[in-house]
Design an enzyme around this catalytic site. Sequence first.
Site, short mmCIF file in Angstrom:
data_model
loop_
_atom_site.label_atom_id
_atom_site.label_comp_id
_atom_site.label_asym_id
_atom_site.label_seq_id
_atom_site.Cartn_x
_atom_site.Cartn_y
_atom_site.Cartn_z
N CYS A 224 -5.70 -19.73 33.08
CA CYS A 224 -5.87 -18.28 32.87
C CYS A 224 -5.30 -17.59 34.11
CB CYS A 224 -7.33 -17.94 32.59
SG CYS A 224 -8.51 -18.50 33.85
N ARG A 229 -11.76 -18.38 32.95
CA ARG A 229 -11.72 -18.35 31.49
C ARG A 229 -11.27 -19.69 30.92
NH1 ARG A 229 -8.16 -12.89 31.10
NH2 ARG A 229 -7.43 -13.72 33.10
#
Length: 264
Positions: A224, A229
């Site tokens: 990410c 994430r």
Amino acid sequence: MNLIIEAEDLVAELEHEELLIVDLSSSQNYLSGHIPGALHLPFHVLMAGTPPAPGKLPDLDQLTHIFRSIGLRPETHVVACDDEGGGWAGRFLWTLEVIGHRNYSYLNGGMRAWRGAGLPLTTEEPQITPSNIEVSIDTASTMDAEQIQAQLDNPNFTVWDARSPQEYSGERVLAMKGGHIPGAINCEWTQLMDPQRDLRIRTDAREFLAELGIDDKHRVVTHCQSHHRSGFTWLVGKSLGFDICAYPGSWSEWGNLPDTPVKQ
């Protein structure tokens, strides 16, 4: 214990002496009520925090300090949870994988699912006995920018970009360069969470990802901006049996390196 454990199944394991529950929720949420016996670990300790790629692993001394301070031992089974659907919990479990500790599970849906099921909460903080565990790094679950570049023409290799579509397209730029790694497939991390089931992993995750071209037929690397994430997307891929690793440098490194190729 399975890699993905449901809240109702975890209740039956709470008294197990080898169980360590690590809660990576915000401090406020942890202090307002957490799973009995769960300790709080601030998520920022999982990252080196140094620009331009703050998501890289801390050094070995820092990792050793973290895992000794939470009382990790070789026989410990760790269950991780958070309050956001799995990003920080996934990052923590990936870090366990990196140090070669593979006795771990993810509480599906985290504290959202636990609270939603009306299960016991406490505000008491556990007493932790530090360990003297020796920590070493296993790089099998990581890739760096040079390794990724070397695989970009490999048809059996897939880059899973867990950022937003705006970051992927270059509309939103959070580094010197905007866009994505050539050939990368964009599937934002939250698309794998089911909001109707307290952010548990969606039951059709395998089929959903296969339609995008992310499957167990390819070697997958996920990233990410800082491998937060993508901590969750790594976890989902792992739970589906994918040959998956993570790029902790992520876009904060790739987008700031002068010689990395970028597509928009």
